[in-house]
Design a protein around this motif. Structure first.
Motif, short mmCIF file in Angstrom:
data_model
loop_
_atom_site.label_atom_id
_atom_site.label_comp_id
_atom_site.label_asym_id
_atom_site.label_seq_id
_atom_site.Cartn_x
_atom_site.Cartn_y
_atom_site.Cartn_z
N LEU A 74 -4.33 -8.07 -7.78
CA LEU A 74 -5.03 -6.80 -7.96
C LEU A 74 -4.02 -5.66 -7.92
N HIS A 75 -4.20 -4.69 -8.81
CA HIS A 75 -3.35 -3.50 -8.83
C HIS A 75 -4.28 -2.29 -8.95
N ALA A 76 -4.38 -1.53 -7.87
CA ALA A 76 -5.28 -0.38 -7.82
C ALA A 76 -4.48 0.92 -7.83
N GLU A 77 -4.99 1.90 -8.57
CA GLU A 77 -4.37 3.22 -8.59
C GLU A 77 -5.44 4.30 -8.57
N GLY A 78 -5.10 5.38 -7.91
CA GLY A 78 -5.99 6.52 -7.87
C GLY A 78 -5.22 7.73 -7.36
N GLN A 79 -5.86 8.86 -7.38
CA GLN A 79 -5.23 10.09 -6.93
C GLN A 79 -6.18 10.81 -5.99
N VAL A 80 -5.64 11.31 -4.88
CA VAL A 80 -6.45 12.08 -3.94
C VAL A 80 -5.83 13.46 -3.77
N ARG A 81 -6.67 14.40 -3.48
CA ARG A 81 -6.23 15.78 -3.21
C ARG A 81 -6.16 15.91 -1.69
N ARG A 82 -4.94 16.00 -1.16
CA ARG A 82 -4.75 15.96 0.30
C ARG A 82 -5.39 17.14 1.02
N SER A 83 -5.48 18.28 0.37
CA SER A 83 -6.09 19.45 1.02
C SER A 83 -7.57 19.22 1.32
N ILE A 118 0.89 -1.16 0.00
CA ILE A 118 0.00 0.00 0.00
C ILE A 118 0.93 1.21 0.00
N ALA A 119 0.96 1.93 -1.11
CA ALA A 119 1.96 2.97 -1.29
C ALA A 119 1.35 4.30 -1.70
N PHE A 120 2.18 5.34 -1.58
CA PHE A 120 1.79 6.66 -2.08
C PHE A 120 3.01 7.30 -2.74
N GLU A 121 2.74 8.24 -3.61
CA GLU A 121 3.77 9.07 -4.24
C GLU A 121 3.28 10.50 -4.25
N ASP A 154 -0.42 18.98 -4.00
CA ASP A 154 -1.71 18.66 -3.38
C ASP A 154 -2.19 17.28 -3.83
N ASP A 155 -1.72 16.84 -4.99
CA ASP A 155 -2.16 15.56 -5.55
C ASP A 155 -1.24 14.44 -5.08
N VAL A 156 -1.85 13.43 -4.49
CA VAL A 156 -1.11 12.27 -3.98
C VAL A 156 -1.59 11.03 -4.73
N ARG A 157 -0.66 10.34 -5.33
CA ARG A 157 -0.99 9.10 -6.05
C ARG A 157 -0.99 7.95 -5.05
N ILE A 158 -2.05 7.15 -5.07
CA ILE A 158 -2.19 5.98 -4.20
C ILE A 158 -2.09 4.74 -5.07
N ILE A 159 -1.27 3.79 -4.65
CA ILE A 159 -1.09 2.53 -5.39
C ILE A 159 -1.22 1.38 -4.40
N VAL A 160 -2.08 0.42 -4.73
CA VAL A 160 -2.21 -0.78 -3.91
C VAL A 160 -2.04 -1.98 -4.83
N ALA A 161 -1.07 -2.80 -4.50
CA ALA A 161 -0.83 -4.04 -5.25
C ALA A 161 -0.92 -5.19 -4.28
N THR A 162 -1.69 -6.21 -4.64
CA THR A 162 -1.87 -7.32 -3.71
C THR A 162 -2.21 -8.62 -4.45
N ARG A 163 -2.02 -9.69 -3.75
CA ARG A 163 -2.45 -11.00 -4.20
C ARG A 163 -3.37 -11.54 -3.13
N ALA A 164 -4.47 -12.13 -3.56
CA ALA A 164 -5.42 -12.68 -2.59
C ALA A 164 -5.77 -14.11 -2.99
N GLU A 165 -6.13 -14.89 -1.99
CA GLU A 165 -6.55 -16.27 -2.22
C GLU A 165 -7.98 -16.46 -1.74
N ALA A 166 -8.69 -17.31 -2.44
CA ALA A 166 -10.08 -17.61 -2.05
C ALA A 166 -10.06 -18.18 -0.65
N HIS A 167 -10.99 -17.73 0.15
CA HIS A 167 -11.04 -18.12 1.57
C HIS A 167 -12.07 -19.19 1.80
#
Length: 182
Positions: free
Chosen positions: A147-156, A32-35, A169-182
């Motif tokens: 799953l690879h999710a990306e989006g941008q939020v305005r921190r203000s 779970i990352a940001f830039e 003001d713009d922060v890029r959010i990146i979430v990369a994950t692997r999931a298994e059926a439960h």
């Protein structure tokens, strides 16, 4: 009459089995990352090490899918301890007063065979706003998904105004994950 009852029962059973399946997000294979950019400095990249999540996916009816992430703000890691302390301070994340960052999906819309748009409520610094992320979905096997999710939020929008306008003001959010059926 018996035939109508059996048919009605079969339809109800089919409807009952058509639901989103629960998936277990693998913490070791999740980032779970940001830039964020700043004038005169390279882009700052950070990750959050601690989180909890729930994930349900219905591949046939994506609108039934849902995601819920709770990230521990103090688990921020930019690999620069002084910067971590500054970003988790009251100037930015205020991790002592607001220990959690939350995202709860409210809608999932299929874009194509490999991607969906996930809209949900992001809560940061006690402020909640709707945000949208584009998610690439790759089925690794019948019981695994990447799953690879990306989006941008305005921190203000969340009251995080320190450093503006030198720090973007713009922060890029990146979430990369692997999931298994439960």
């Amino acid at each position: 009459m018996r035939r109508a009852t059996l048919l009605a029962g079969a339809i109800l059973m089919a409807g009952a089995s058509a639901h989103a399946e629960t998936w277990r997000v693998e913490p070791a294979r999740t980032e779970i990352a940001f830039e964020v950019g700043a004038k005169g400095y390279p882009v700052t990249h950070g990750v959050f090490r601690n989180f909890a999540s729930t994930l349900s996916i219905d591949f046939d009816r994506p609108q039934r899918s849902m995601v819920n992430f709770t990230v521990t703000a103090a688990s921020l890691d930019t690999q620069i301890p002084v910067l971590d302390a500054y970003v988790t301070s009251p100037a930015f994340l205020n991790a002592t007063q607001f220990p959690d960052i939350r995202f709860v999906s409210t809608a999932v819309r299929k874009l194509d065979e490999q991607s969906v748009e996930v809209t949900g409520n992001l809560t940061l610094l006690g402020v909640t706003h709707p945000e949208t992320f584009t998610v690439q979905v790759a089925r690794d096997a019948a019981s695994a998904v990447t799953l690879h999710a990306e989006g941008q939020v305005r921190r203000s929008a969340y009251g995080m105004t320190a450093g503006l306008p030198l720090i973007s003001d713009d922060v890029r959010i990146i979430v990369a994950t692997r999931a298994e059926a439960h």
